[in-house]
Scaffold this motif. Structure first.
Motif, PDB file in Angstrom:
ATOM      1  N   LEU A 107      21.912   1.103   3.996  1.00 60.01           N
ATOM      2  CA  LEU A 107      21.218   0.156   4.864  1.00 60.01           C
ATOM      3  C   LEU A 107      22.035  -1.104   5.104  1.00 60.01           C
ATOM      4  O   LEU A 107      22.254  -1.521   6.249  1.00 60.01           O
ATOM      5  N   LYS A 108      22.490  -1.722   4.025  1.00 56.87           N
ATOM      6  CA  LYS A 108      23.188  -3.000   4.140  1.00 56.87           C
ATOM      7  C   LYS A 108      24.488  -2.855   4.921  1.00 56.87           C
ATOM      8  O   LYS A 108      24.853  -3.716   5.726  1.00 56.87           O
ATOM      9  N   ALA A 109      25.188  -1.736   4.700  1.00 57.39           N
ATOM     10  CA  ALA A 109      26.471  -1.526   5.376  1.00 57.39           C
ATOM     11  C   ALA A 109      26.303  -1.363   6.874  1.00 57.39           C
ATOM     12  O   ALA A 109      27.233  -1.621   7.641  1.00 57.39           O
ATOM     13  N   HIS A 110      25.142  -0.953   7.317  1.00 50.26           N
ATOM     14  CA  HIS A 110      24.910  -0.715   8.742  1.00 50.26           C
ATOM     15  C   HIS A 110      23.894  -1.697   9.333  1.00 50.26           C
ATOM     16  O   HIS A 110      23.324  -1.436  10.394  1.00 50.26           O
ATOM     17  N   ASN A 111      23.696  -2.826   8.635  1.00 53.39           N
ATOM     18  CA  ASN A 111      22.791  -3.876   9.125  1.00 53.39           C
ATOM     19  C   ASN A 111      21.411  -3.333   9.481  1.00 53.39           C
ATOM     20  O   ASN A 111      20.886  -3.554  10.565  1.00 53.39           O
ATOM     21  N   GLN A 112      20.849  -2.565   8.532  1.00 58.97           N
ATOM     22  CA  GLN A 112      19.534  -1.994   8.748  1.00 58.97           C
ATOM     23  C   GLN A 112      18.571  -2.389   7.628  1.00 58.97           C
ATOM     24  O   GLN A 112      18.999  -2.765   6.523  1.00 58.97           O
ATOM     25  N   ILE A 113      17.292  -2.295   7.930  1.00 62.18           N
ATOM     26  CA  ILE A 113      16.254  -2.358   6.922  1.00 62.18           C
ATOM     27  C   ILE A 113      15.315  -1.175   7.192  1.00 62.18           C
ATOM     28  O   ILE A 113      15.332  -0.604   8.279  1.00 62.18           O
ATOM     29  N   ALA A 114      14.540  -0.791   6.185  1.00 64.24           N
ATOM     30  CA  ALA A 114      13.662   0.372   6.324  1.00 64.24           C
ATOM     31  C   ALA A 114      12.234  -0.007   5.954  1.00 64.24           C
ATOM     32  O   ALA A 114      12.002  -0.805   5.037  1.00 64.24           O
ATOM     33  N   TYR A 115      11.306   0.568   6.687  1.00 58.44           N
ATOM     34  CA  TYR A 115       9.881   0.411   6.393  1.00 58.44           C
ATOM     35  C   TYR A 115       9.363   1.784   5.954  1.00 58.44           C
ATOM     36  O   TYR A 115       9.543   2.778   6.661  1.00 58.44           O
ATOM     37  N   ARG A 116       8.720   1.825   4.793  1.00 59.63           N
ATOM     38  CA  ARG A 116       8.221   3.098   4.258  1.00 59.63           C
ATOM     39  C   ARG A 116       6.727   3.010   3.998  1.00 59.63           C
ATOM     40  O   ARG A 116       6.238   2.042   3.410  1.00 59.63           O
ATOM     41  N   THR A 117       6.004   4.037   4.452  1.00 58.41           N
ATOM     42  CA  THR A 117       4.561   4.147   4.212  1.00 58.41           C
ATOM     43  C   THR A 117       4.297   5.453   3.482  1.00 58.41           C
ATOM     44  O   THR A 117       4.835   6.500   3.857  1.00 58.41           O
ATOM     45  N   GLU A 118       3.472   5.397   2.423  1.00 59.50           N
ATOM     46  CA  GLU A 118       3.178   6.568   1.622  1.00 59.50           C
ATOM     47  C   GLU A 118       1.674   6.698   1.393  1.00 59.50           C
ATOM     48  O   GLU A 118       0.931   5.720   1.466  1.00 59.50           O
ATOM     49  N   ALA A 119       1.247   7.910   1.112  1.00 60.55           N
ATOM     50  CA  ALA A 119      -0.147   8.166   0.742  1.00 60.55           C
ATOM     51  C   ALA A 119      -0.204   9.452  -0.069  1.00 60.55           C
ATOM     52  O   ALA A 119       0.706  10.285  -0.005  1.00 60.55           O
ATOM     53  N   MET A 120      -1.270   9.615  -0.825  1.00 62.06           N
ATOM     54  CA  MET A 120      -1.505  10.839  -1.593  1.00 62.06           C
ATOM     55  C   MET A 120      -2.860  11.410  -1.183  1.00 62.06           C
ATOM     56  O   MET A 120      -3.887  10.736  -1.270  1.00 62.06           O
ATOM     57  N   TYR A 121      -2.852  12.658  -0.696  1.00 61.18           N
ATOM     58  CA  TYR A 121      -4.077  13.335  -0.272  1.00 61.18           C
ATOM     59  C   TYR A 121      -4.529  14.351  -1.321  1.00 61.18           C
ATOM     60  O   TYR A 121      -3.719  14.879  -2.087  1.00 61.18           O
ATOM     61  N   ALA A 122      -5.824  14.637  -1.298  1.00 61.56           N
ATOM     62  CA  ALA A 122      -6.374  15.802  -1.994  1.00 61.56           C
ATOM     63  C   ALA A 122      -7.348  16.466  -1.044  1.00 61.56           C
ATOM     64  O   ALA A 122      -8.068  15.787  -0.300  1.00 61.56           O
TER      65      ALA A 122
END
Length: 293
Positions: free
Chosen positions: A263-278
């Motif tokens: 990420l840092k080498a390519h001037n990026q940031i990431a947004y991550r969304t997670e969930a757990m289903y049953a």
């Protein structure tokens, strides 16, 4: 010597435009209410009442029947989506920055919702389109109905597969089939046969029962076509919920999705969304699936 900043020009504002394309949604979330889930394995005890009243002659022996109680184990699965954007987003003014971040998070939340349909209907990983191991799809375990050329008869065939044994409270339509149904007309008048299906195909009902339309029904992301046109049945028998609520995080360093791009080498940031289903499908035979030949 002190570093001068007067030669560094940062953007004063960033003009943003959000493209709102038609999005698939979760039909299961629309037709079946969610219930809170716990992380430990959950068993649903299934009681199928079989008793019928018996007419007994005076002094006659009264008979009984054996009642069995089955169990269905809820399955868990974790879903996540990670979106990379340029770190220059952080230069944007606060209003524009929030607009993009909210759009990213809304897009990710919708993707996690669609995953529910892909796993339950087709046992497919929506990111890759590949079949998941260890999961049974409703499209194979439900009552099978083969579509004919007459779509009015196809609606009836779905209902006929269930009506003798189960109550029908919902139908999930693929966009392909919803479009075909919308175009049907009464020969004598030219009126639409199913006027409840609008141009955007987002039908709230079909022939008196609750309906929902989405590309998840036929699994548009599947690498192998599913041939599914619709699911009909008692959607209260799909029990689902989130074991853990949606969580979002901002990742500024490293290679979070193992793509080999830092990420840092390519001037990026990431947004991550997670969930757990049953989820648990209490009785697959309470559903009928319509498939093309």
């Amino acid at each position: 010597m002190a570093m001068k900043t007067d030669q560094i020009k940062l953007p004063v504002s960033v003009a943003t435009e959000i493209v709102n394309k038609a999005k698939d949604t979760s039909t299961i979330a629309s037709l079946s209410p969610s219930t809170p889930q716990i992380f430990s394995d959950a068993d649903y005890l299934v009681f199928n009442g079989k008793s019928e009243a018996e007419v007994v002659a005076e002094g006659a022996v009264k008979s009984s029947y054996e009642q069995t109680v089955d169990s269905v184990v809820a399955k868990r699965f974790k879903v996540q989506t990670t979106t990379r954007v340029t770190s220059e987003l952080q230069w944007a003014d606060e209003d524009n920055q929030l607009q993009i971040i909210r759009s990213i998070q809304a897009d990710q939340a919708a993707a996690l919702g669609r995953a529910l349909d892909y796993v339950i209907y087709h046992a497919i990983n929506p990111k890759t389109g590949a079949v998941l191991s260890g999961f049974e799809s409703l499209s194979t375990s439900a009552m099978q109905v083969t579509a004919g050329d007459d779509d009015i008869s196809n609606v009836d065939a779905l209902a006929d597969a269930l009506n003798d044994s189960y109550d029908i409270n919902g139908v999930a339509l693929s966009k392909t089939w919803a479009s075909r149904l919308r175009k049907l007309r009464v020969p004598s008048t030219g009126m639409r046969f199913y006027p409840e299906i609008p141009l955007n195909l987002q039908a709230g009902s079909l022939d008196g029962i609750t309906a929902a339309t989405s590309g998840t029904v036929n699994g548009r992301l599947a690498t192998t076509p599913t041939k599914v046109l619709a699911f009909m049945g008692d959607f209260s028998l799909i029990k689902w919920g989130m074991v853990r609520d949606l969580t979002s995080e901002i990742i500024a360093y490293g290679d979070p999705d193992q793509t080999g791009v830092d990420l840092k080498a390519h001037n990026q940031i990431a947004y991550r969304t997670e969930a757990m289903y049953a989820f648990a499908v209490i009785d697959p035979h309470a559903f009928a699936v319509l498939k093309t030949k």
